[in-house]
Design an enzyme around this catalytic site. Structure first.
Site, mmCIF file in Angstrom:
data_model
loop_
_atom_site.group_PDB
_atom_site.id
_atom_site.type_symbol
_atom_site.label_atom_id
_atom_site.label_comp_id
_atom_site.label_asym_id
_atom_site.label_seq_id
_atom_site.Cartn_x
_atom_site.Cartn_y
_atom_site.Cartn_z
ATOM 1 N N ASN A 260 -1.835 -13.878 -4.737
ATOM 2 C CA ASN A 260 -0.570 -13.659 -5.429
ATOM 3 C C ASN A 260 -0.807 -12.488 -6.369
ATOM 4 O O ASN A 260 -1.539 -12.612 -7.353
ATOM 5 C CB ASN A 260 -0.163 -14.918 -6.200
ATOM 6 C CG ASN A 260 1.114 -14.738 -6.984
ATOM 7 O OD1 ASN A 260 1.639 -13.630 -7.125
ATOM 8 N ND2 ASN A 260 1.634 -15.833 -7.519
ATOM 9 N N ASN B 225 1.544 -2.074 -1.162
ATOM 10 C CA ASN B 225 2.700 -2.343 -0.316
ATOM 11 C C ASN B 225 3.466 -3.594 -0.740
ATOM 12 O O ASN B 225 4.674 -3.673 -0.535
ATOM 13 C CB ASN B 225 2.231 -2.504 1.138
ATOM 14 C CG ASN B 225 3.319 -3.034 2.040
ATOM 15 O OD1 ASN B 225 4.304 -2.362 2.330
ATOM 16 N ND2 ASN B 225 3.156 -4.277 2.488
ATOM 17 N N SER C 36 10.982 3.473 -2.346
ATOM 18 C CA SER C 36 12.226 3.222 -1.620
ATOM 19 C C SER C 36 13.199 4.354 -1.891
ATOM 20 O O SER C 36 13.084 5.066 -2.898
ATOM 21 C CB SER C 36 12.845 1.893 -2.086
ATOM 22 O OG SER C 36 14.177 1.744 -1.638
ATOM 23 N N TYR D 171 16.182 -3.765 -8.755
ATOM 24 C CA TYR D 171 15.261 -3.374 -7.682
ATOM 25 C C TYR D 171 15.036 -1.862 -7.719
ATOM 26 O O TYR D 171 13.905 -1.388 -7.649
ATOM 27 C CB TYR D 171 15.824 -3.791 -6.331
ATOM 28 C CG TYR D 171 15.003 -3.307 -5.161
ATOM 29 C CD1 TYR D 171 13.831 -3.955 -4.802
ATOM 30 C CD2 TYR D 171 15.405 -2.191 -4.409
ATOM 31 C CE1 TYR D 171 13.065 -3.505 -3.722
ATOM 32 C CE2 TYR D 171 14.647 -1.751 -3.340
ATOM 33 C CZ TYR D 171 13.484 -2.398 -2.999
ATOM 34 O OH TYR D 171 12.732 -1.949 -1.948
ATOM 35 N N LYS E 93 11.562 0.549 -8.392
ATOM 36 C CA LYS E 93 11.085 1.603 -7.503
ATOM 37 C C LYS E 93 11.061 2.952 -8.209
ATOM 38 O O LYS E 93 10.189 3.790 -7.954
ATOM 39 C CB LYS E 93 11.948 1.657 -6.243
ATOM 40 C CG LYS E 93 11.816 0.419 -5.373
ATOM 41 C CD LYS E 93 10.364 0.144 -4.997
ATOM 42 C CE LYS E 93 10.202 -1.077 -4.120
ATOM 43 N NZ LYS E 93 8.778 -1.306 -3.743
#
Length: 268
Positions: free
Chosen positions: A66, A93, A144, A157, A161
């Protein structure tokens, strides 16, 4: 990609999606791999696939981890060094996508996104850096298209990024003197098992998938293998003078304006 042969790479989130595709690509060219994932069964399965690509059983290990847990992050590094004695490539990743409008984002969603998508990446990299300095290795971060483009319901989110993109550039600046490169890949919407399954479950999901395809100028979603190709390029000696950079793998999605989807749909 022959320069990947014999290199030791850690792939976080390596048990599925982009991580799996990257592991299989690296295995094809003879890299030694540490596949870390919260889902141990997924990591073990990918390790087995890597062996079918030609790796020996001693060339790949699966680690249950984790990334938000400090002990687990250390465990990944320790297992890598104990097994292979070195680290050449860190591929950050692992990450999650949770979506809501900014005004409706609850604290637990914000914390979950920041903890895994930002804090865990930073602390994982801190542990890896001494070993990367020793090998003049490199880091590849997964970002992203949302890192630079405001997308409805992707606010937090996208914030994570964007943070990772600044992390990439700043770390590249800090580590350049040691010969350590740091780059990132910015995928578009991915063609993963999640989307394949989702597109067949409801009319709403099918419409969502079709809408995403329209926003990508090349007329389809990205395949995980295409993202893996970009990661491997940045990790290889072919990118030996590339650092602090980002490669979009999105079929031109980041180039489009607000009216593009309408224009394409109406065939004007």
């Amino acid at each position: 990609m022959d320069s990947l042969k014999g290199k030791v790479a850690i792939i976080t989130g390596g048990g599925s999606g982009f991580g799996r595709a990257t592991a299989l690509f690296f295995a094809k060219y003879g890299a030694k791999l540490v596949i870390a994932d919260l889902n141990l069964a997924g990591a073990v399965a990918v390790a087995g696939e890597c062996i079918t690509k030609g790796l020996g059983g001693d060339d790949v290990i699966a680690v249950e981890a984790n990334l938000t847990n400090a002990n687990d992050r250390k465990k990944i590094i320790d297992k890598c060094i104990n097994k292979f004695g070195r680290l050449d490539v860190l591929i950050n990743n692992a990450g999650i996508g949770l979506f809501a409008t900014l005004v409706n984002t609850p604290p637990d969603m914000y914390d979950a996104l920041m903890d895994l998508n930002v804090k865990a990446q930073l602390y994982m990299t801190q542990l890896a850096v001494p070993h990367l300095k020793a090998t003049k290795g490199n880091v590849v971060n997964l970002s992203s298209i949302a890192s630079e483009e405001a997308i409805s319901v992707c606010g937090v989110y996208g914030m994570t990024k964007a943070a990772m993109s600044m992390f990439t550039k700043t770390l590249a600046l800090e580590l350049a003197r040691y010969g350590v490169r740091v780059n990132e890949v910015r995928p578009g919407v991915a063609h993963t098992n999640f989307y394949v399954a989702g597109s067949g479950n409801s009319e709403a999901e099918r419409k969502l998938l079709a809408a995403e395809v329209i926003t990508h100028p090349m007329g389809r979603l990205v395949q995980p293998e295409e993202v893996a190709n970009a990661i491997a390029f940045l990790a290889s000696d072919m990118a030996s003078y590339t650092t602090g950079n980002a490669i979009y793998v999105d079929g031109g999605r980041h180039c489009v304006g607000a009216g593009y989807a309408f224009t394409r749909k109406s065939k004007l």
